[in-house]
Design a protein around this motif. Structure first.
Motif, mmCIF file in Angstrom:
data_model
loop_
_atom_site.group_PDB
_atom_site.id
_atom_site.type_symbol
_atom_site.label_atom_id
_atom_site.label_comp_id
_atom_site.label_asym_id
_atom_site.label_seq_id
_atom_site.Cartn_x
_atom_site.Cartn_y
_atom_site.Cartn_z
ATOM 1 N N LEU A 98 0.835 -1.200 0.000
ATOM 2 C CA LEU A 98 0.000 0.000 0.000
ATOM 3 C C LEU A 98 0.870 1.250 0.000
ATOM 4 C CD1 LEU A 98 -2.702 -1.178 2.554
ATOM 5 C CD2 LEU A 98 -2.736 -1.331 0.067
ATOM 6 N N ARG A 99 0.587 2.168 -0.932
ATOM 7 C CA ARG A 99 1.346 3.414 -0.981
ATOM 8 C C ARG A 99 0.671 4.438 -0.078
ATOM 9 N NH1 ARG A 99 0.478 3.585 -7.059
ATOM 10 N NH2 ARG A 99 -1.307 2.525 -6.108
ATOM 11 N N TYR A 178 -9.209 -3.590 -0.235
ATOM 12 C CA TYR A 178 -7.898 -3.944 0.305
ATOM 13 C C TYR A 178 -7.967 -5.124 1.260
ATOM 14 C CZ TYR A 178 -6.379 0.382 -1.780
ATOM 15 O OH TYR A 178 -6.093 1.358 -2.681
ATOM 16 N N PHE A 179 -9.017 -5.130 2.097
ATOM 17 C CA PHE A 179 -9.142 -6.231 3.038
ATOM 18 C C PHE A 179 -9.392 -7.543 2.295
ATOM 19 C CE2 PHE A 179 -11.427 -9.007 5.980
ATOM 20 C CZ PHE A 179 -10.560 -8.990 7.053
ATOM 21 N N MET B 1 -12.287 -3.945 9.027
ATOM 22 C CA MET B 1 -11.663 -3.226 7.926
ATOM 23 C C MET B 1 -12.394 -3.445 6.618
ATOM 24 S SD MET B 1 -7.663 -3.275 8.433
ATOM 25 C CE MET B 1 -7.755 -3.417 10.190
ATOM 26 N N THR B 5 -15.394 -1.165 2.139
ATOM 27 C CA THR B 5 -15.956 -1.338 0.815
ATOM 28 C C THR B 5 -17.436 -1.693 0.890
ATOM 29 O OG1 THR B 5 -15.196 -3.597 0.884
ATOM 30 C CG2 THR B 5 -13.811 -2.013 -0.281
ATOM 31 N N ARG B 21 -7.959 6.764 0.023
ATOM 32 C CA ARG B 21 -8.425 5.460 0.489
ATOM 33 C C ARG B 21 -7.264 4.520 0.743
ATOM 34 N NH1 ARG B 21 -12.924 3.094 -3.198
ATOM 35 N NH2 ARG B 21 -11.296 1.540 -3.087
ATOM 36 N N GLU B 22 -6.256 4.578 -0.127
ATOM 37 C CA GLU B 22 -5.113 3.697 0.049
ATOM 38 C C GLU B 22 -4.360 4.075 1.330
ATOM 39 O OE1 GLU B 22 -3.033 3.103 -3.558
ATOM 40 O OE2 GLU B 22 -1.546 1.770 -2.656
#
Lengths: 280, 309
Positions: A98-99, A178-179, B1, B5, B21-22
């Motif tokens: 992740l950035r 992401y999760f 987490m 979404t 978001r990232e």
């Protein structure tokens, strides 16, 4: 080039001698654990007992508290392993994939924690846990494991970096967040590294002595390593402890560890390769 | 987490850019570890330094005493600090080089084409997997004054000492236990040896180099990064030794009073939290300095593959 047998003999002699020094003490632990109480007090000591008393392994559960200690150890070790695995895989994923602003700094800080020796923080940590009323509970042993550790996170990050990012992209197109990517892609593909973290946590926690010594005073709550030590201390001065039972207890402490290494070897190799060097 | 979404967060999601978001995801995934860094490393480390300038028995509020803990540790009458340092230095100065030399030696032999190589390897590795408390139990039994080791020594006419009792010998007993657990190092060196390309040896063989010459000019340079790794780990581990010492002596043997047991007795037996913190700070500084010295010295002899010299 094949050296002749004459040149090999010294190699075998030295290796056999070394192997004897490594293995004979272990064999003696096994044989003493199976010996009668009379045998362990004979002098001069004999190399092997005349009879084997397998009942010793029953006696450590009926005549001593080792069964309870074993149970306590399991209760401490399992949540520690789960916590380390989840927390370090979270952080490893974030650092590898992740950035975000500050990512480099957190990575450097993670490496820096590796250089802090445990005793440099032990007094304030003890004071904090005492303040929280956690003395004589398992919390001071378990809770620090729930945040991950520098070494596990470094290992996870290195391993996850090797997983092709195309998988993440494909999963993202399928609508995963992401999760979801962590759960569906990263976790299944980093099993060797997760197993390595679990094994290292087990190794640390199973043999941990200083932590329980500081935080646990109630013999009911001793884990195995501390309980075994306490067993050798309770006998009166001048009275020899029951060495056969202590060695049986030593086996109880040793065998799970050896098994974990034996079955985990494959993972340790793959997981460790992520660090760019081979371990085990 | 996962909620990020899913429903509930939908309005924010629309206004958040992908970048934000990232970033949010990064910090959510890092959250446990960031809390850990602060709670288990950063804050306690600073607190150790602060406490080292105080006098605190956990019952009364801490008293600021400036550098008094340090001066009484380093120059105080009857301070055991130097004794603990001497004992620890003796332990480290023997254990680390002996383990290093023996690990390399056995790894070289195990790397030869011998029968039952896997079995030999397992035999050397096995003791290093055993928990320290079990190791100490076993060796207290083997090294007991009338135990098997002394009885074997007796058969060759040597009068064995009271290994783990006699203050003059207890450190040697502890070193024996440490040497017995050298297997981790053997395995690392073995893996490093197997990674050395054969052509290097073949090339020097053509130049007429003997085994010793090959060892000096190929094996040692190629192993040097692992030697450094083992050396630093070994030094740090030996300086921080606790469990073996405590289980053997319960801290009541001046011959084996070492730095961390010394810290332990001051903190957890005498409740001298400030004094113990000063020991912790000194130990931390010593470990750092020694590591830096070894790293600097290693530039002269560590060879990294792919490095242009």
């Amino acid at each position: 080039m094949r050296p002749r047998w004459g040149q090999r003999i010294p190699v075998y002699v030295v290796l056999l001698f070394g192997t004897a020094l490594m293995v004979l003490p272990l064999l003696w632990m096994v044989s003493t654990s199976l010996a009668s109480t009379k045998y362990v007090t004979t002098f001069p000591p004999k190399l092997f007992p005349d009879t084997f008393e397998f009942a010793n392994y029953g006696r450590i559960f009926s005549d001593t508290d080792l069964g309870r200690y074993l149970f306590n150890s399991v209760v401490i070790v399992i949540p520690s392993m789960v916590g380390q695995v989840v927390a370090s895989s979270f952080a490893g994923y974030a650092l590898a994939r992740l950035r975000a602003p500050g990512r480099r700094i957190w990575f450097v800080v993670t490496l820096a924690t590796l250089m802090i020796p445990y005793e440099a923080t032990i007094v304030p940590t003890f004071v904090t846990f005492q303040y929280l009323g956690w003395i004589n509970t398992f919390w001071p042993l378990i809770v620090p494991q729930l945040f991950g550790s520098g070494y596990s996170i470094f290992l996870m990050r290195q391993f996850i970096m090797q997983i092709p990012t195309e998988y993440d992209e494909a999963a993202r197109l399928d609508g995963l967040g992401y999760f979801g990517i962590w759960r569906r892609i990263i976790v299944p593909l980093s099993v060797p590294a997760l197993a390595t973290v679990a094994i290292f946590t087990f190794t640390f926690q199973w043999g941990n002595f200083l932590g329980p010594l500081i935080y646990i005073n109630d013999p009911e709550k001793y884990p195995l390593a501390l309980g075994l030590y306490a067993m050798t201390q309770t006998s009166n001065v001048g009275q020899t402890p029951d060495w056969n039972l202590i060695m049986a207890g030593g086996m109880l402490l040793t065998v799970p560890m050896v098994m974990v290494y034996f079955f985990g070897q494959r993972f340790l190799y793959e997981g460790g390769n992520a660090l760019g060097r081979i371990r085990v | 987490m996962g909620t990020m979404t899913r429903s509930g967060r939908a309005p924010t999601r629309r206004t958040m850019s992908n970048r934000t978001r990232e970033t949010v995801a990064f910090y959510l995934f890092m959250l446990p570890w960031i809390v850990g860094i602060l709670a288990l490393y950063a804050v306690p480390l600073v607190a150790s330094v602060v406490l080292s300038f105080t006098d605190w028995d956990l019952f009364q509020p801490p008293q600021w005493v400036g550098l008094r803990n340090y001066s009484s540790l380093l120059t105080g009458e009857g301070s055991n600090f130097w004794l603990a340092l001497r004992n620890t230095a003796y332990y480290a100065a023997i254990l680390v080089p002996v383990n290093l030399a023996l690990s390399i030696g056995f790894a070289l032999l195990l790397n030869k084409p011998i029968v039952l190589r896997r079995w030999f390897r397992t035999a050397f590795y096995l003791p290093s997997t055993i928990p320290i408390v079990a190791v100490v139990m076993l060796w207290s039994w083997l090294l007991a004054p009338s135990g098997i080791v002394n009885s074997l020594l007796g058969t060759v006419g040597v009068d064995g000492p009271a290994w783990l009792v006699d203050p003059a010998r207890v450190k040697d007993g502890l070193i024996i236990m440490g040497v017995w657990q050298l297997g981790g190092g053997v395995v690392l060196f073995l893996a490093a040896l197997q990674a050395i390309p054969r052509y290097l040896y073949e090339a020097t063989m053509l130049d007429g180099a003997g085994p010793w010459r090959q060892f000096r000019s190929i094996t040692v340079p190629m192993l040097s990064p692992i030697i450094l790794f083992n050396l630093i780990n070994g030094i740090i581990g030996a300086l921080q030794v606790f469990t073996q010492v405590y289980v053997v002596t319960q801290g009541h043997n001046a011959g084996a009073l070492m730095l961390v047991p010394f810290l332990y007795e001051n903190a957890f037996e005498f409740n001298k939290m400030g004094y113990a913190s000063a020991i912790a700070v000194l130990l931390f500084v010593m470990i750092m300095l020694l590591t830096l010295v070894v790293l600097r010295w290693s530039r002269r002899w560590v060879h990294y593959e792919g490095e242009v010299s």
